[in-house]
Design a protein around this motif. Sequence first.
Motif, mmCIF file in Angstrom:
data_model
loop_
_atom_site.group_PDB
_atom_site.id
_atom_site.type_symbol
_atom_site.label_atom_id
_atom_site.label_comp_id
_atom_site.label_asym_id
_atom_site.label_seq_id
_atom_site.Cartn_x
_atom_site.Cartn_y
_atom_site.Cartn_z
ATOM 1 N N LYS A 76 0.892 -1.161 0.000
ATOM 2 C CA LYS A 76 0.000 0.000 0.000
ATOM 3 C C LYS A 76 0.929 1.209 0.000
ATOM 4 N N THR A 77 0.824 2.032 -1.038
ATOM 5 C CA THR A 77 1.724 3.183 -1.157
ATOM 6 C C THR A 77 1.038 4.466 -0.691
ATOM 7 N N PHE A 78 1.868 5.425 -0.305
ATOM 8 C CA PHE A 78 1.368 6.702 0.219
ATOM 9 C C PHE A 78 2.044 7.863 -0.504
ATOM 10 N N SER A 79 1.443 9.033 -0.403
ATOM 11 C CA SER A 79 1.915 10.203 -1.146
ATOM 12 C C SER A 79 3.315 10.660 -0.721
ATOM 13 N N ASP A 80 3.776 10.245 0.459
ATOM 14 C CA ASP A 80 5.136 10.610 0.883
ATOM 15 C C ASP A 80 6.178 9.592 0.400
ATOM 16 N N TYR A 81 5.779 8.736 -0.538
ATOM 17 C CA TYR A 81 6.631 7.707 -1.133
ATOM 18 C C TYR A 81 7.022 6.605 -0.155
ATOM 19 N N THR A 96 -7.331 1.216 -7.136
ATOM 20 C CA THR A 96 -6.222 1.441 -8.055
ATOM 21 C C THR A 96 -5.473 2.708 -7.663
ATOM 22 N N SER A 97 -4.147 2.570 -7.538
ATOM 23 C CA SER A 97 -3.302 3.711 -7.156
ATOM 24 C C SER A 97 -3.123 4.648 -8.344
ATOM 25 N N SER A 98 -2.476 5.783 -8.101
ATOM 26 C CA SER A 98 -2.206 6.737 -9.178
ATOM 27 C C SER A 98 -1.253 6.155 -10.220
ATOM 28 N N PHE A 99 -0.517 5.088 -9.859
ATOM 29 C CA PHE A 99 0.382 4.426 -10.806
ATOM 30 C C PHE A 99 -0.320 3.313 -11.580
ATOM 31 N N GLY A 100 -1.609 3.085 -11.295
ATOM 32 C CA GLY A 100 -2.356 2.041 -11.982
ATOM 33 C C GLY A 100 -2.209 0.665 -11.357
ATOM 34 N N ASN A 131 21.961 -5.280 -9.317
ATOM 35 C CA ASN A 131 21.294 -3.984 -9.397
ATOM 36 C C ASN A 131 19.894 -4.108 -9.974
ATOM 37 N N ARG A 132 19.054 -3.176 -9.573
ATOM 38 C CA ARG A 132 17.654 -3.143 -9.989
ATOM 39 C C ARG A 132 17.299 -1.733 -10.418
ATOM 40 N N LEU A 133 16.600 -1.634 -11.532
ATOM 41 C CA LEU A 133 16.039 -0.358 -11.958
ATOM 42 C C LEU A 133 14.533 -0.467 -11.798
ATOM 43 N N GLY A 134 13.982 0.347 -10.908
ATOM 44 C CA GLY A 134 12.553 0.317 -10.650
ATOM 45 C C GLY A 134 11.793 1.227 -11.602
ATOM 46 N N PHE A 135 10.600 1.560 -11.192
ATOM 47 C CA PHE A 135 9.714 2.354 -12.053
ATOM 48 C C PHE A 135 9.886 3.856 -11.852
ATOM 49 N N GLY A 136 10.767 4.258 -10.939
ATOM 50 C CA GLY A 136 11.137 5.665 -10.851
ATOM 51 C C GLY A 136 10.687 6.424 -9.630
ATOM 52 N N ALA A 137 9.807 5.862 -8.819
ATOM 53 C CA ALA A 137 9.320 6.610 -7.655
ATOM 54 C C ALA A 137 10.134 6.327 -6.392
ATOM 55 N N GLY A 138 10.896 5.247 -6.370
ATOM 56 C CA GLY A 138 11.768 4.958 -5.234
ATOM 57 C C GLY A 138 11.109 4.290 -4.045
ATOM 58 N N TYR A 139 9.876 3.803 -4.205
ATOM 59 C CA TYR A 139 9.180 3.176 -3.073
ATOM 60 C C TYR A 139 9.984 2.015 -2.485
ATOM 61 N N TYR A 140 10.438 1.096 -3.343
ATOM 62 C CA TYR A 140 11.137 -0.097 -2.841
ATOM 63 C C TYR A 140 12.502 0.249 -2.264
ATOM 64 N N ASP A 141 13.222 1.187 -2.880
ATOM 65 C CA ASP A 141 14.517 1.587 -2.336
ATOM 66 C C ASP A 141 14.352 2.158 -0.926
#
Length: 185
Positions: A76-81, A96-100, A131-141
């Motif tokens: 579950k993601t939040f606006s503060d990443y 559905t989140s803003s990322f779909g 190394n991993r390149l994610g989708f750009g928002a940094g949630y997992y990092d």
Amino acid sequence: MDKVSFRKQQIDTVNSFMKTDQAQKEINEIYFQLFDNADFKAAKSVGITLSIENEIPTFPIINKCWEDGKSVYIPKTFSDYSMNFVKYERDTELETSSFGVREPKEYKKEILDPPELIIVPGVAFSREGNNRLGFGAGYYDRYLAQYPTKTIALAVSRQFFIKTPWPVFTLDKPVDQIISVAEDE
């Protein structure tokens, strides 16, 4: 090549590849390797996303977890990443989140941070440094910096590289293992 350009190129490449018969063959082999993986077998709780189009489908993995008596947790993601992992069951109400991405609507109960094993999504992975390149928002990092746990990434051949062709920064968290049919290429 910068991360943004590489990510866009990678998403286009993977989207095209996922429509092929070869992709389906690779995905089936990846499932076989994952289900035989010692860390996957040992984990009693697994964190995983609900896949969207052009990603390795996660529902067969979720069903295998349930068959094996594992608890499944989805982010579950939040606006503060930030994000939390919330227990997922067949009747979990989703939105559905803003990322779909589909996420649990109710997230204040049955949180587990971190699950024993997280299957980490991404658009590209490399053997060099795992190394991993994610989708750009940094949630997992951010999450893995706060809650270190065992991680596995699943990569079709078009997502797997021997050397890392994108820039890697200090905040980028590598994964413990990458399961791919391309590992010996």
